[in-house]
Motif scaffolding. Structure first.
Motif, PDB file in Angstrom:
ATOM      1  N   ALA A 194      31.868  16.749  63.073  1.00  0.00           N
ATOM      2  CA  ALA A 194      31.775  16.118  64.389  1.00  0.00           C
ATOM      3  C   ALA A 194      30.409  16.317  65.034  1.00  0.00           C
ATOM      4  CB  ALA A 194      32.873  16.670  65.297  1.00  0.00           C
ATOM      5  N   THR A 195      29.593  17.180  64.465  1.00  0.00           N
ATOM      6  CA  THR A 195      28.370  17.541  65.178  1.00  0.00           C
ATOM      7  C   THR A 195      27.078  17.411  64.383  1.00  0.00           C
ATOM      8  OG1 THR A 195      28.749  19.868  64.583  1.00  0.00           O
ATOM      9  CG2 THR A 195      29.592  19.123  66.709  1.00  0.00           C
ATOM     10  N   PRO A 196      26.997  16.655  63.298  1.00  0.00           N
ATOM     11  CA  PRO A 196      25.703  16.542  62.620  1.00  0.00           C
ATOM     12  C   PRO A 196      24.647  15.996  63.566  1.00  0.00           C
ATOM     13  CG  PRO A 196      27.431  15.646  61.242  1.00  0.00           C
ATOM     14  CD  PRO A 196      28.039  15.883  62.581  1.00  0.00           C
ATOM     15  N   ARG A 197      23.455  16.531  63.427  1.00  0.00           N
ATOM     16  CA  ARG A 197      22.338  16.142  64.295  1.00  0.00           C
ATOM     17  C   ARG A 197      21.276  15.448  63.463  1.00  0.00           C
ATOM     18  NH1 ARG A 197      17.398  18.362  65.166  1.00  0.00           N
ATOM     19  NH2 ARG A 197      16.421  18.077  67.222  1.00  0.00           N
ATOM     20  N   LYS A 198      20.820  14.302  63.924  1.00  0.00           N
ATOM     21  CA  LYS A 198      19.769  13.579  63.220  1.00  0.00           C
ATOM     22  C   LYS A 198      18.397  14.040  63.703  1.00  0.00           C
ATOM     23  CE  LYS A 198      22.283   9.409  61.950  1.00  0.00           C
ATOM     24  NZ  LYS A 198      22.291   7.934  61.947  1.00  0.00           N
ATOM     25  N   GLY A 199      17.427  13.972  62.785  1.00  0.00           N
ATOM     26  CA  GLY A 199      16.050  14.273  63.150  1.00  0.00           C
ATOM     27  C   GLY A 199      15.554  15.578  62.560  1.00  0.00           C
ATOM     28  N   GLY A 200      14.293  15.832  62.776  1.00  0.00           N
ATOM     29  CA  GLY A 200      13.682  17.065  62.314  1.00  0.00           C
ATOM     30  C   GLY A 200      13.065  16.955  60.931  1.00  0.00           C
ATOM     31  N   GLU A 201      12.298  17.976  60.586  1.00  0.00           N
ATOM     32  CA  GLU A 201      11.633  18.034  59.275  1.00  0.00           C
ATOM     33  C   GLU A 201      12.243  19.161  58.459  1.00  0.00           C
ATOM     34  OE1 GLU A 201       7.198  17.444  58.532  1.00  0.00           O
ATOM     35  OE2 GLU A 201       7.378  19.631  58.338  1.00  0.00           O
ATOM     36  N   LEU A 202      12.706  18.831  57.293  1.00  0.00           N
ATOM     37  CA  LEU A 202      13.277  19.803  56.367  1.00  0.00           C
ATOM     38  C   LEU A 202      12.203  20.229  55.378  1.00  0.00           C
ATOM     39  CD1 LEU A 202      15.807  21.244  55.147  1.00  0.00           C
ATOM     40  CD2 LEU A 202      16.098  19.206  53.713  1.00  0.00           C
ATOM     41  N   ARG A 203      12.019  21.552  55.239  1.00  0.00           N
ATOM     42  CA  ARG A 203      10.997  22.082  54.326  1.00  0.00           C
ATOM     43  C   ARG A 203      11.684  22.878  53.223  1.00  0.00           C
ATOM     44  NH1 ARG A 203       8.595  25.151  59.235  1.00  0.00           N
ATOM     45  NH2 ARG A 203      10.853  25.379  59.322  1.00  0.00           N
ATOM     46  N   ILE A 204      11.433  22.473  51.984  1.00  0.00           N
ATOM     47  CA  ILE A 204      12.062  23.110  50.830  1.00  0.00           C
ATOM     48  C   ILE A 204      10.973  23.689  49.934  1.00  0.00           C
ATOM     49  CG2 ILE A 204      13.617  22.811  48.874  1.00  0.00           C
ATOM     50  CD1 ILE A 204      14.715  20.323  50.209  1.00  0.00           C
ATOM     51  N   ALA A 205      11.089  24.968  49.598  1.00  0.00           N
ATOM     52  CA  ALA A 205      10.212  25.597  48.606  1.00  0.00           C
ATOM     53  C   ALA A 205      11.016  25.727  47.325  1.00  0.00           C
ATOM     54  CB  ALA A 205       9.733  26.953  49.091  1.00  0.00           C
ATOM     55  N   MET A 206      10.600  25.020  46.284  1.00  0.00           N
ATOM     56  CA  MET A 206      11.426  24.869  45.091  1.00  0.00           C
ATOM     57  C   MET A 206      10.767  25.371  43.824  1.00  0.00           C
ATOM     58  SD  MET A 206      13.494  21.281  44.939  1.00  0.00           S
ATOM     59  CE  MET A 206      13.976  21.768  43.267  1.00  0.00           C
ATOM     60  N   ALA A 207      11.541  26.087  43.029  1.00  0.00           N
ATOM     61  CA  ALA A 207      11.202  26.298  41.628  1.00  0.00           C
ATOM     62  C   ALA A 207      11.720  25.105  40.840  1.00  0.00           C
ATOM     63  CB  ALA A 207      11.852  27.575  41.118  1.00  0.00           C
ATOM     64  N   GLY A 208      11.121  24.886  39.662  1.00  0.00           N
ATOM     65  CA  GLY A 208      11.611  23.813  38.804  1.00  0.00           C
ATOM     66  C   GLY A 208      10.756  22.583  38.826  1.00  0.00           C
ATOM     67  N   GLY A 209       9.435  22.757  38.915  1.00  0.00           N
ATOM     68  CA  GLY A 209       8.520  21.634  38.856  1.00  0.00           C
ATOM     69  C   GLY A 209       7.263  22.017  38.109  1.00  0.00           C
ATOM     70  N   SER A 210       6.607  21.046  37.496  1.00  0.00           N
ATOM     71  CA  SER A 210       5.356  21.309  36.783  1.00  0.00           C
ATOM     72  C   SER A 210       4.479  20.070  36.800  1.00  0.00           C
ATOM     73  CB  SER A 210       5.626  21.753  35.338  1.00  0.00           C
ATOM     74  OG  SER A 210       6.308  20.752  34.617  1.00  0.00           O
ATOM     75  N   SER A 211       3.245  20.249  36.386  1.00  0.00           N
ATOM     76  CA  SER A 211       2.245  19.191  36.496  1.00  0.00           C
ATOM     77  C   SER A 211       2.512  18.016  35.570  1.00  0.00           C
ATOM     78  CB  SER A 211       0.851  19.758  36.207  1.00  0.00           C
ATOM     79  OG  SER A 211       0.797  20.299  34.894  1.00  0.00           O
ATOM     80  N   ASP A 212       3.403  18.184  34.589  1.00  0.00           N
ATOM     81  CA  ASP A 212       3.703  17.086  33.677  1.00  0.00           C
ATOM     82  C   ASP A 212       4.955  16.305  34.094  1.00  0.00           C
ATOM     83  OD1 ASP A 212       5.565  19.019  33.114  1.00  0.00           O
ATOM     84  OD2 ASP A 212       5.188  19.088  30.953  1.00  0.00           O
ATOM     85  N   ASN A 213       5.486  16.587  35.278  1.00  0.00           N
ATOM     86  CA  ASN A 213       6.685  15.891  35.753  1.00  0.00           C
ATOM     87  C   ASN A 213       6.402  14.421  36.034  1.00  0.00           C
ATOM     88  OD1 ASN A 213       8.185  18.576  37.755  1.00  0.00           O
ATOM     89  ND2 ASN A 213       8.254  18.186  35.568  1.00  0.00           N
TER      90      ASN A 213
END
Length: 510
Positions: free
Chosen positions: A30-49
């Protein structure tokens, strides 16, 4: 690691499933809020992706993929398969299938989704010229066509009662017909790609025309590839990241005690494996493979490396929580004498072998490998741990060395067997081939009776246990962490980061 509550695994799964069903969309709907910036720091990526879905191997690619694109079906956090772009489907014989495609769904370029887009997206993964990691799954389709503007008809080479799960595979993104500009991926998803620098970052903006009214709340997403576990934790603690994945298990108790941070635990969502190449010496000898299995102290790995956050593996890929699990197989334990017996049968007094490992496979890969090394010596197995950098591991080392580390997400059972062990599969990481296994797998897929299919899949587990190429010591619980300002983050039986779909599911409360 006594900081974790004592709860048996099945009890935990029941509690987690109940929480996933009742909490986020019961307490928060009943209360989801729209807006804002989500910042994710992720493992599981490389330069050949690449953002070509055929080339997806790592989680950064998957998370971006399902934010930008939709799939025909979706697996909910509780494991239920539900419609996404395929509004419905039917089959009377598990060979011939009719898929009805959702209407009035726009791509980011304004084109309206139709059946031709779906056929094109399916054909990316099938046929002789396909380079897709899911080729072996989609080659089960012998005919596919747009039978109407919003209807796709397909025919399989053999019956497969669970075939619709194929379209939940993380390669199976839907793109416009003829699309090839993979560096600028577009789809029908909740977010539009602004930029993507492989191995560095991605920026996404909310799709104002998204067809799902109850998803995609955050206005902007900044995803930063951060393969170092300490750097990810620092980003979360400092507030420069709202969510991190692949949390170091040693710091889980700290997260659980924090008022500003929260642990998100996805039970048994991955199995870790040491791959014995079937096409190289000495691991092409089953006695050597058996020695490596008995020379693995899996209990030490579970206790020391994982802090008990998982369950023991038994050298096949089906977890104890699966409805197809073969509980009649003897649980393999560390047994130096039996390991030495198999070495002798292989004509060896001892075995010396390089074990290639990398955090690209899992954060604990190096620690697991070192525990393996420290214990295996007592079984006459001298392992030399060779640590490889995360960047490029999947292209430079995986499937190229006789003994390496790998990891696999939970998938439907037939997909797991087909992808990892089916003869000719492009992701058959050990190059293993067994005619009886292949024949039983084909029979199991075409068996509509559940109990009979369970019996067949149980026999496949027995074959892998006794002859297979994988030392599978543990099934691991995935650990993410979030700021408490992030709401709607559900643990998933599919993988961490809410089954890769965290971007469209969460919102921010300040």
């Amino acid at each position: 690691m006594s900081d974790f509550p004592t709860l048996d695994r099945r009890g935990f799964l029941a509690a987690t499933a109940a929480t996933a069903l009742m909490m986020p969309f019961g307490a928060y709907a009943a209360t989801p809020r729209k807006g804002g910036e989500l910042r994710i720091a992720m493992a599981g990526g490389s330069s050949d992706n690449s953002l070509d879905p055929r080339a997806f191997t790592q989680q950064v690619q998957r998370v971006i993929g399902v934010a930008v694109c939709n799939q025909l079906v979706e697996i909910l956090p509780d494991g239920q398969l539900v419609p996404e772009l395929a509004e419905s489907w039917e089959s009377s014989d598990a060979v011939n299938w009719v898929l009805r495609i959702r209407k009035d769904v726009p791509f980011h370029n304004g084109k309206i989704l139709d059946a031709e887009d779906v056929v094109y997206s399916i054909n990316l993964h099938r046929g002789e010229g396909s380079t897709s990691g899911a080729k072996s799954l989609f080659d089960a389709i012998v005919e596919v066509s747009a039978s109407d503007t919003h209807e796709v008809t397909l025919k399989l080479g053999g019956a497969n009662a669970e075939f619709m799960h194929t379209f939940a595979d993380y390669h199976a993104m839907v793109v416009p017909a003829g699309f090839e500009d993979w560096s600028n991926l577009i789809g029908t998803g909740g977010y539009v790609l602004e930029d993507f620098v492989p191995g560095v970052r991605a920026t996404l903006n909310r799709n104002p025309d998204y067809w799902k009214s109850d998803r995609a709340y955050v206005e902007r997403v900044v995803l930063t590839v951060t393969n170092d576990a300490t750097a990810r934790l620092s980003a979360l603690q400092s507030g420069s990241a709202d969510i991190i994945n692949q949390l170091d298990r040693k710091v889980a108790p700290f997260i659980m005690r924090s008022d500003a941070l929260e642990l998100v635990r996805s039970p048994g969502a991955v199995h870790w494996t040491f791959i014995c190449a079937f096409n190289a010496e000495p691991t092409n000898d089953n006695h050597v493979r058996q020695a490596l299995k008995y020379g693995c102290d899996r209990q030490a790995m579970l206790d020391v490396v994982m802090g008990g956050l998982g369950s023991l593996g038994n050298d096949h890929p089906i977890s104890p929580d699966s409805q197809y699990y073969n509980g009649a197989l003897e649980q393999r334990h560390f047994d130096p004498d039996r390991a030495k017996y198999h070495l002798k049968e292989a004509g060896l007094d001892e075995l010396s072998l390089e074990l290639y490992t990398s955090e690209a496979a899992l954060p604990e890969a190096v620690s697991l490998s070192e525990v393996y090394q420290s214990k295996a010596g007592g079984a006459g197995i001298n392992l030399q741990v060779v640590r490889r950098p995360a960047d490029g591991y999947w292209t430079d080392t995986w499937m190229k060395r006789p003994f390496t580390v790998s990891s696999w997400l939970n998938r439907p059972v037939d997909q797991t067997f087909s992808l990892i062990y089916g003869t000719g599969s492009s992701w058959n990481e050990s190059y293993w081939s067994n005619a009886r296994f292949d024949a039983l797998l084909a029979e199991g897929k075409g068996t509509l009776d559940f109990e009979k299919r369970k019996e067949i899949y149980g026999e496949l587990q027995a074959i892998l246990h006794d002859e297979g190429p994988s030392v599978i010591p543990v099934f691991a619980d995935f650990l993410d962490a979030r700021s408490t300002r992030i709401k709607g983050f559900e643990p998933s039986s599919v993988s961490d980061l809410s089954g890769d779909r965290v971007i469209e599911r969460v919102w921010i409360e300040d």
